[in-house]
Scaffold this active site. Structure first.
Site: not given
Length: 429
Positions: A258, A261, A325-326, A359, A418
């Site tokens: 990670q 990245h 996120e993960h 991924d 209505h």
């Protein structure tokens, strides 16, 4: 990586720890607003200017056509094509299963309600291309868009130094049947898809992850235009929960995967004793030097940390507050703690399930909410590319059955027109 003892942290300390990618001085916002305004006012010329300014490329045109993509993709070898094809097939299988027809429901005799799906007509796919080129993201966005039946896919990706895109991105375009890729990156690409330019069609919804500038552009666009976004998906992050049953080498590898990245990525280890932390740090020291992106990794790790908890229950409490996120559960007891997960984008269970699988090729989508947005957002799916429209049909018996209730409710709200819309129908023979 700094180490914290969870028992010594106040709630305020925890909240400070889980904050990330904040922009207190609004510096990012100021830059992005200027970019958006320029693209809105000047269209293609602004995109060409920004390609020169940010990407250091002097473009003569803003897109690559099918013939150019085919030529660029010709260097992809057989093994690489096979790997991309496996990823394509697995992602397709997982996402195609999400496309389901819902049953019609008779809520009372003569009153039938149901939902039908319709594709979003024009979608914009942003494929990052900065320090790492991501054909996998193209698969993750293009496949569900294709399954959903979106009529038009506008694809933007930053140009490389040669004024083209990566060969693997070009090959994925051919797999997806995409005939054109626009050479635009960053906030300017988001603005172009939201407002349209001389070359780029305005889209209804924008998809794709990116850096803090891309993420900020998406959030601004969502609040100021009629173009929607998938979610705020910024710098990548992972949280690993590990106990004594974890493999330290595997955990270290997941944290580093990670971190590579980008310098603003974050890798968090939450473990149940100090020995695990020490073993993982030793493995990190061993593995970092051999990584081609070691310098990026080191900067990302400097902004990452370790939290030591008394047990897996405390570890999960911290994880839910971080809202990763993960989330990797590096424990043989993952089945016991999985029901306690409240906030996470995508979860990886057990010691043999690396985040890398998700991924690339397991089938699940890797476009996920970051920066604690998993508290409210889901990852990209086929649902992201469709609208679900409700339908209802009422028979003569149905209007008699439901009518009196509607009349009473309309009257108590003071909405007599209505009520009249129902009363007229009930009074007809």
């Amino acid at each position: 990586m700094k180490i914290y003892d969870y028992s010594e942290l106040s709630q305020a300390d925890v909240q400070n720890l889980v904050q990330r990618n904040v922009d207190p001085a609004n510096e990012v916002r100021t830059i992005v607003e200027e970019v958006i305004a320029k693209v809105k006012d000047h269209g293609d010329s602004a995109l060409l200017d920004y390609a020169f300014k940010f990407d250091k490329v002097e473009l003569t045109k803003l897109y690559l056509d099918k013939d150019e993509l085919t030529e660029i993709a010709s260097v992809v070898n057989a093994d690489q094509k096979a790997a991309l094809r496996i990823a394509y097939d697995n992602i397709y299988k997982f996402h195609h299963a999400q496309l389901k027809t819902e049953d019609k429901v008779e809520t009372m005799p003569g009153v039938t309600c149901w939902r039908e799906i319709r594709p979003i007509e024009k979608v914009g796919l942003y494929i990052p291309g900065g320090s790492a080129v991501l054909p996998s993201t193209f698969l993750m966005l293009g496949i569900p868009a294709k399954i959903a039946g979106c009529h038009e896919m506008v694809v933007c990706s930053p140009p490389q130094k040669n004024g083209k895109v990566n060969a693997f991105v070009a090959y994925v375009a051919l797999l997806l049947g995409v005939d054109r890729i626009y050479l635009a990156g960053g906030a300017q690409a988001i603005a172009a898809m939201a407002y349209g330019t001389e070359s780029i069609v305005k889209v209804d919804k924008i998809f794709g992850p990116g850096n803090q500038f891309v993420t900020k552009a998406k959030t601004i666009i969502q609040s100021t235009t009629t173009t929607a976004i998938d979610m705020p998906a910024g710098p990548s992050e992972v949280l690993v929960i590990a106990d004594q049953s974890a493999n330290a080498a595997y955990v270290a590898a997941d944290l580093l995967a990670q971190a590579e990245h980008g310098i603003d990525s974050q890798s968090i280890l939450v473990c149940t004793d100090e020995k695990i932390a020490a073993d993982v740090l030793a493995e990190v020291e061993k593995q970092v030097p051999v990584l081609p992106r070691a310098e990026i990794v080191k900067i990302a790790l400097a902004g990452s940390y370790i939290v030591i908890t008394k047990n897996l229950g405390e570890a999960m409490d911290f994880s839910n507050q971080y809202a990763p996120e993960h989330l990797i559960l590096a424990t043989e007891k993952w089945e016991q703690i999985t029901p306690k997960i409240i906030n996470a984008g995508s979860v990886f269970l057990g010691n043999l399930t690396p985040e890398s699988a998700g991924d690339y090729a397991s089938g699940t989508n890797h476009t996920l909410p970051t920066s604690a947005y998993s508290r409210a957002y889901s990852g990209v799916s086929v649902d992201s590319f469709v609208k679900k429209i409700t339908f209802q049909h009422i028979t003569p018996d149905g209007i008699k059955n439901i009518g009196p209730s509607v009349e009473i409710l309309a009257e108590l709200e003071g909405l007599h027109a209505h009520k009249n819309a129902v009363s007229l129908r009930m009074s007809d023979p």
